[in-house]
Design an enzyme around this catalytic site. Structure first.
Site, PDB file in Angstrom:
ATOM      1  CB  ILE A   4     -24.381  -5.776 -13.128  1.00 44.56           C
ATOM      2  CG1 ILE A   4     -23.574  -5.315 -14.341  1.00 44.56           C
ATOM      3  CG2 ILE A   4     -25.253  -4.662 -12.587  1.00 44.56           C
ATOM      4  CD1 ILE A   4     -24.452  -4.984 -15.552  1.00 44.56           C
ATOM      5  CG  LEU A  56      -7.819  -5.133  -8.386  1.00 41.43           C
ATOM      6  CD1 LEU A  56      -7.868  -5.293  -9.899  1.00 41.43           C
ATOM      7  CD2 LEU A  56      -7.111  -3.837  -8.024  1.00 41.43           C
ATOM      8  CE  LYS A  57     -10.651  -5.090   0.308  1.00 41.75           C
ATOM      9  NZ  LYS A  57      -9.333  -4.495   0.019  1.00 41.75           N
ATOM     10  CG  LEU A  58     -13.059  -6.810  -9.347  1.00 45.59           C
ATOM     11  CD1 LEU A  58     -13.085  -7.651 -10.625  1.00 45.59           C
ATOM     12  CD2 LEU A  58     -12.611  -5.393  -9.673  1.00 45.59           C
ATOM     13  CE  LYS A  97      -3.792  -6.320   0.604  1.00 42.98           C
ATOM     14  NZ  LYS A  97      -4.579  -5.219   0.018  1.00 42.98           N
ATOM     15  NE  ARG A  99      -2.271  -3.143  12.545  1.00 43.54           N
ATOM     16  CZ  ARG A  99      -2.484  -3.285  11.220  1.00 43.54           C
ATOM     17  NH1 ARG A  99      -2.132  -4.400  10.592  1.00 43.54           N
ATOM     18  NH2 ARG A  99      -3.039  -2.308  10.533  1.00 43.54           N
ATOM     19  CG  ASP A 121      -1.954  -1.165   1.090  1.00 42.96           C
ATOM     20  OD1 ASP A 121      -2.315  -1.530  -0.052  1.00 42.96           O
ATOM     21  OD2 ASP A 121      -2.377  -1.693   2.131  1.00 42.96           O
ATOM     22  CG  ASN A 181     -22.154  -9.048 -18.939  1.00 44.53           C
ATOM     23  OD1 ASN A 181     -21.809 -10.137 -19.388  1.00 44.53           O
ATOM     24  ND2 ASN A 181     -21.985  -7.925 -19.602  1.00 44.53           N
ATOM     25  NE  ARG A 236      -2.479   0.403   7.906  1.00 42.87           N
ATOM     26  CZ  ARG A 236      -3.730   0.683   8.256  1.00 42.87           C
ATOM     27  NH1 ARG A 236      -4.068   1.941   8.518  1.00 42.87           N
ATOM     28  NH2 ARG A 236      -4.643  -0.265   8.343  1.00 42.87           N
TER      29      ARG A 236
HETATM   30  O1  LIG Z   1     -11.139  -7.205   5.196  1.00 42.45           O
HETATM   31  C1  LIG Z   1     -10.114  -6.730   4.700  1.00 42.45           C
HETATM   32  C2  LIG Z   1      -9.790  -6.896   3.360  1.00 42.45           C
HETATM   33  C3  LIG Z   1      -8.622  -6.369   2.876  1.00 42.45           C
HETATM   34  N1  LIG Z   1      -7.793  -5.682   3.683  1.00 42.45           N
HETATM   35  C4  LIG Z   1      -6.540  -5.153   3.091  1.00 42.45           C
HETATM   36  O2  LIG Z   1      -5.410  -5.736   3.755  1.00 42.45           O
HETATM   37  C5  LIG Z   1      -4.408  -4.771   3.971  1.00 42.45           C
HETATM   38  C6  LIG Z   1      -4.137  -4.652   5.444  1.00 42.45           C
HETATM   39  O3  LIG Z   1      -3.186  -3.635   5.672  1.00 42.45           O
HETATM   40  P1  LIG Z   1      -2.669  -3.223   7.130  1.00 42.45           P
HETATM   41  O4  LIG Z   1      -1.816  -2.021   6.842  1.00 42.45           O
HETATM   42  O5  LIG Z   1      -1.897  -4.400   7.646  1.00 42.45           O
HETATM   43  O6  LIG Z   1      -3.857  -2.898   7.969  1.00 42.45           O
HETATM   44  C7  LIG Z   1      -4.889  -3.478   3.329  1.00 42.45           C
HETATM   45  O7  LIG Z   1      -4.346  -3.407   2.029  1.00 42.45           O
HETATM   46  C8  LIG Z   1      -6.392  -3.637   3.234  1.00 42.45           C
HETATM   47  O8  LIG Z   1      -6.934  -3.002   2.091  1.00 42.45           O
HETATM   48  C9  LIG Z   1      -8.094  -5.514   4.999  1.00 42.45           C
HETATM   49  O9  LIG Z   1      -7.342  -4.894   5.779  1.00 42.45           O
HETATM   50  N2  LIG Z   1      -9.255  -6.060   5.484  1.00 42.45           N
END
Ligand SMILES: O=c1ccn([C@@H]2O[C@H](COP(=O)(O)O)[C@@H](O)[C@H]2O)c(=O)[nH]1
EC number: 4.1.1.23
Length: 237
Positions: free
Chosen positions: A72, A67-69, A39, A182, A17, A74, A212
């Site tokens: 609809i 990308l969490k699409l 990721k 964490r 990220d 199609n 993070r």
């Molecule tokens: O339910 C969800 C789905 C996706 N994420 C993704 O995972 C990482 C977590 O990042 P951290 O910095 O370790 O919190 C992040 O890209 C989210 O988009 C999620 O946290 N929870």
């Protein structure tokens, strides 16, 4: 490979990220051989990061396109058909029946695995209620897992808090991928349903997604190595 056969090191997925491809490549270089799975989510994908999928695959790394699409059926089907040619291992869609059905159709016989996001790890009961849901977190996660299994989805994204219950529902046929990880003492940020790496593996997670705590660390490799050691210990490896 069944989920039980995944090597401890390959169970850590580092969330890139980061604001640019240069910033992502700097972290990838610092992590070197330690990390095998990355990721790519909204931040990097919309900052020109999609070509990194092929570049990482060429280096022998796996890529989870988060990308969490959701659209609809199609449109999801057509989008997933295009994405299936990029070389990613995992792709996320939200766990709505039309969306999941479209995604399974779109991935066809390709090697892309579809993961359904059950309930985001930043949501608790109050957040679901505020969003208009009648079910609580565990009920909704379990209902969506059952629907995902029937529709031929390959894996589930949930908090490790639900991993034990999900294992009972889907057995070892589906990958359980858990963000909300964490290491002890690290900042929670906006995550609400969290666990340490060792506890998440002990609860039944196959893959841990960590962003993070690694990418914002002074020494990302040291944190990644420590998480992998915790994973190996939890697996008794
Ligand atoms: O339910 C969800 C789905 C996706 N994420 C993704 O995972 C990482 C977590 O990042 P951290 O910095 O370790 O919190 C992040 O890209 C989210 O988009 C999620 O946290 N929870």
């Amino acid at each position: 490979m069944t989920p039980a056969e995944i090597a401890p090191k390959d169970r850590l997925i580092v969330a890139l990220d980061l604001p640019s491809v240069d910033a992502a490549e700097a972290i990838i270089n610092r992590l070197g051989d330690s990390v095998t799975f990355y990721k790519i989510g909204y931040r990097l994908a919309y900052a020109g990061g999609l070509p990194l999928v092929g570049k990482l695959a060429d280096k022998g790394k796996k890529v989870f396109l988060d990308l969490k699409l959701h659209d609809i059926g199609n449109t999801v089907m057509q989008g997933v058909e295009s994405i299936s040619r990029l070389g990613a291992t995992f792709l996320t869609v939200h766990a709505y029946p039309q969306t999941m059905k479209g995604a399974v159709e779109g991935r066809g016989n390709s090697s892309l695995k579809i993961l359904a996001v059950t309930v985001l790890t930043s949501y608790n009961e109050d957040d679901l209620h505020a969003a208009g849901y009648r079910l609580g977190v565990s009920e909704l996660v379990e209902a969506r897992a059952q629907q995902a299994q029937v529709l031929g989805i390959d894996g589930l994204v949930s908090s490790p808090e639900e991993a034990g219950a999900l294992r009972k529902i889907v057995g070892h046929q589906m990958h359980l991928v858990t963000p909300g990880i964490r290491p002890a003492g690290s900042a929670t940020g906006d995550q609400k349903r969290i666990m340490t790496p060792g506890r998440a593996i002990a609860a039944g997670a196959d893959y841990l997604v960590v962003g993070r705590p690694i990418v914002e660390a002074a020494d990302p490799k040291a944190v990644a190595d420590a998480i992998q050691a915790e994973i190996a210990q939890a697996l008794g490896a």
